[in-house]
Scaffold this motif. Structure first.
Motif, PDB file in Angstrom:
ATOM      1  N   ASP A  31       8.628   6.055  -1.836  1.00 13.07           N
ATOM      2  CA  ASP A  31       8.299   5.931  -3.249  1.00 13.07           C
ATOM      3  C   ASP A  31       6.750   6.069  -3.531  1.00 13.07           C
ATOM      4  O   ASP A  31       6.428   6.749  -4.350  1.00 13.07           O
ATOM      5  CB  ASP A  31       8.590   4.660  -3.742  1.00 13.07           C
ATOM      6  CG  ASP A  31      10.177   4.286  -3.793  1.00 13.07           C
ATOM      7  OD1 ASP A  31      11.021   5.432  -3.748  1.00 13.07           O
ATOM      8  OD2 ASP A  31      10.739   3.205  -3.773  1.00 13.07           O
ATOM      9  N   PRO A  32       5.795   5.382  -2.743  1.00 10.53           N
ATOM     10  CA  PRO A  32       4.434   5.745  -2.912  1.00 10.53           C
ATOM     11  C   PRO A  32       4.157   7.081  -2.768  1.00 10.53           C
ATOM     12  O   PRO A  32       3.189   7.658  -3.504  1.00 10.53           O
ATOM     13  CB  PRO A  32       3.657   4.587  -1.872  1.00 10.53           C
ATOM     14  CG  PRO A  32       4.684   3.961  -1.196  1.00 10.53           C
ATOM     15  CD  PRO A  32       6.010   4.422  -1.877  1.00 10.53           C
ATOM     16  N   GLU A  79      -3.173   9.075  -1.425  1.00  7.62           N
ATOM     17  CA  GLU A  79      -3.314   9.694  -2.616  1.00  7.62           C
ATOM     18  C   GLU A  79      -4.169  10.872  -2.528  1.00  7.62           C
ATOM     19  O   GLU A  79      -4.516  11.756  -3.275  1.00  7.62           O
ATOM     20  CB  GLU A  79      -4.026   8.946  -3.737  1.00  7.62           C
ATOM     21  CG  GLU A  79      -3.053   7.984  -4.610  1.00  7.62           C
ATOM     22  CD  GLU A  79      -2.733   6.797  -3.567  1.00  7.62           C
ATOM     23  OE1 GLU A  79      -3.140   6.489  -2.375  1.00  7.62           O
ATOM     24  OE2 GLU A  79      -2.047   5.874  -4.179  1.00  7.62           O
ATOM     25  N   PRO A 139      -1.827  15.073  -2.375  1.00  7.99           N
ATOM     26  CA  PRO A 139      -1.583  16.068  -3.355  1.00  7.99           C
ATOM     27  C   PRO A 139      -2.908  17.218  -3.149  1.00  7.99           C
ATOM     28  O   PRO A 139      -2.605  18.094  -3.300  1.00  7.99           O
ATOM     29  CB  PRO A 139      -1.442  15.445  -4.638  1.00  7.99           C
ATOM     30  CG  PRO A 139      -1.327  14.045  -4.264  1.00  7.99           C
ATOM     31  CD  PRO A 139      -1.890  13.649  -2.772  1.00  7.99           C
ATOM     32  N   SER A 176       5.533   9.227  -5.822  1.00  7.33           N
ATOM     33  CA  SER A 176       4.614   8.712  -6.823  1.00  7.33           C
ATOM     34  C   SER A 176       3.147   9.180  -6.986  1.00  7.33           C
ATOM     35  O   SER A 176       2.599  10.017  -7.834  1.00  7.33           O
ATOM     36  CB  SER A 176       4.583   7.321  -6.858  1.00  7.33           C
ATOM     37  OG  SER A 176       3.641   6.786  -7.769  1.00  7.33           O
ATOM     38  N   ALA A 177       2.512   9.471  -5.795  1.00  3.12           N
ATOM     39  CA  ALA A 177       1.284   9.978  -5.589  1.00  3.12           C
ATOM     40  C   ALA A 177       1.259  11.512  -5.855  1.00  3.12           C
ATOM     41  O   ALA A 177       0.384  11.830  -6.383  1.00  3.12           O
ATOM     42  CB  ALA A 177       0.528   9.502  -4.098  1.00  3.12           C
ATOM     43  N   CYS A 178       2.382  12.029  -5.302  1.00  3.85           N
ATOM     44  CA  CYS A 178       2.351  13.625  -5.599  1.00  3.85           C
ATOM     45  C   CYS A 178       2.830  13.799  -7.108  1.00  3.85           C
ATOM     46  O   CYS A 178       2.336  14.636  -7.781  1.00  3.85           O
ATOM     47  CB  CYS A 178       3.602  14.003  -4.833  1.00  3.85           C
ATOM     48  SG  CYS A 178       3.189  14.082  -2.941  1.00  3.85           S
ATOM     49  N   GLU A 185       2.075  12.037  -9.708  1.00  5.75           N
ATOM     50  CA  GLU A 185       0.894  11.851 -10.454  1.00  5.75           C
ATOM     51  C   GLU A 185      -0.054  12.882 -10.674  1.00  5.75           C
ATOM     52  O   GLU A 185      -0.822  13.248 -11.590  1.00  5.75           O
ATOM     53  CB  GLU A 185       0.214  10.573 -10.033  1.00  5.75           C
ATOM     54  CG  GLU A 185       0.035   9.477 -11.312  1.00  5.75           C
ATOM     55  CD  GLU A 185      -0.796   8.205 -10.581  1.00  5.75           C
ATOM     56  OE1 GLU A 185      -0.824   8.194  -9.484  1.00  5.75           O
ATOM     57  OE2 GLU A 185      -1.828   7.841 -11.483  1.00  5.75           O
TER      58      GLU A 185
END
Lengths: 167, 186
Positions: A50-51, A21, A24, A54-56, A58
């Protein structure tokens, strides 16, 4: 024992809980708005992308392009194809996700998109790179020695400049 | 497909949790600055009109507080577009969630580079101390010990329970006020 040595490896390593995380923020820190992911089918089908995506998402960071067909033994053609995709999509950073093949391929792509041209073989030899390379991130999915964070690629056909290391 | 939907719902729930916790903390910090002498002593040093922000990058949620003088803080909500004197920004929602769900202490989060502090570091340390004091007073000792670097040894039940009741009462009033404002914006 040698009376002289040099050590130069200014790679930022982020590891541990919720490390992904941080990506980004690191991308935003270098003003990257259109990063490109380079990976292989195995990594994608295992759901390891996927993670990252998804982290980007968000953090409102858009992944501009994904190339997920890096073969186990990569080639100069693959490098050229990825470089073309990078240019078409006007990307501004590279994120390699996977093992040595994806990482080394992305390093070679970085040389093409930074220096120009279509043939990575033209950049064989020492001291041939003259421009700073594009921002480069690596998310290794395999256990290894950490050699990918060092300058030398697996095959010694094209020695890497200091700027080719992930950062 | 099902996994993606579950993941998306979990991320939305996490965002809502962080938003609610920021709102709770805003009201609670205002409340404790009226009641707790240690918080007052720490906050008194901040300049009058000092604006403190805590937020999640890149665009929130956030909480904004103002020091109105004499160690008293006022919660300004999450929408504020004026000058900010001190900002503590979480790099990602996941990092804010780790801290606000008491899985990671604030000091640990600083050490793990989860946040960016923009402003006077001395005031930043002071605000962290105020946050720690709040958590120590309002949370059960078992949970508070996970949230703060060191649980205050001198905080007995006789001080903790009335303090916590006072803070929760004011927070509840604040939440009702917010709901009224949201229902009747004019």
């Amino acid at each position: 024992m040698s009376r002289y040595y040099e050590f130069f490896c200014p790679v930022k390593v982020i590891a541990g809980q919720a490390a992904l995380e941080h990506l980004p923020y690191e991308l935003t820190g270098i003003a990257s708005t259109r990063p490109m992911i380079v990976t292989d089918q195995g990594v994608r089908s295992a759901g390891l992308l996927d993670p990252v995506i998804s982290a980007c998402q968000e953090s409102d960071v858009v992944i501009a392009a994904i190339y997920d067909e890096v073969p186990p033994d990569s080639s100069t053609t693959t490098v050229r194809d990825i470089a073309n995709l990078y240019r078409q999509q006007q990307c501004d950073a590279l994120i390699a996700i996977g093992g040595g093949s994806s990482i080394d391929t992305a390093k070679a792509v970085n040389i093409l998109v930074s220096e120009g041209g279509d043939d990575i073989a033209e950049y064989s030899g020492a001291g041939v790179l003259t421009r700073p390379l594009r921002p480069f991130f690596v998310i290794p999915t395999t256990a290894g020695t950490g050699r990918s964070s060092y300058r030398s690629p697996r095959r010694s056909c094209c020695p890497m400049p200091p700027s080719s290391i992930p950062g | 497909m099902f996994e993606k939907l579950t993941r998306s719902a979990a991320l939305r729930a996490r965002r809502e949790y962080v938003r609610t916790m920021f709102r709770f903390m805003g009201h609670a910090l205002e409340a404790i600055s009226h009641a707790d002498q240690k918080v007052k002593d720490d906050a008194r040093v901040l300049p009058e009109g000092f604006i403190f922000q805590m937020m999640v990058l890149p665009s929130g949620p956030s909480l904004i507080l103002e020091h109105t003088g004499q160690g008293v803080l006022r919660y300004l909500g999450s929408d504020y577009d004026g000058r900010i004197d001190l900002s503590i920004r979480f790099k990602h929602m996941a990092h804010a969630f780790l801290v606000l769900s008491f899985q990671e202490k604030t000091t640990e989060a600083f050490a793990n580079d989860r946040m960016v502090v923009d402003g006077d570091i001395g005031y930043g340390v002071r605000m962290t101390r105020i946050l720690n004091r709040l958590e120590s007073v309002i949370l059960p000792r078992l949970i508070a010990s996970r949230a703060v670097k060191e649980y205050p040894a001198d905080l007995g039940l006789l001080e903790k329970v009335p303090g916590a009741i006072g803070v929760y009462r004011r927070v509840l009033t604040g939440f009702i006020r917010d709901l009224r404002k949201e229902a009747l914006p004019l």
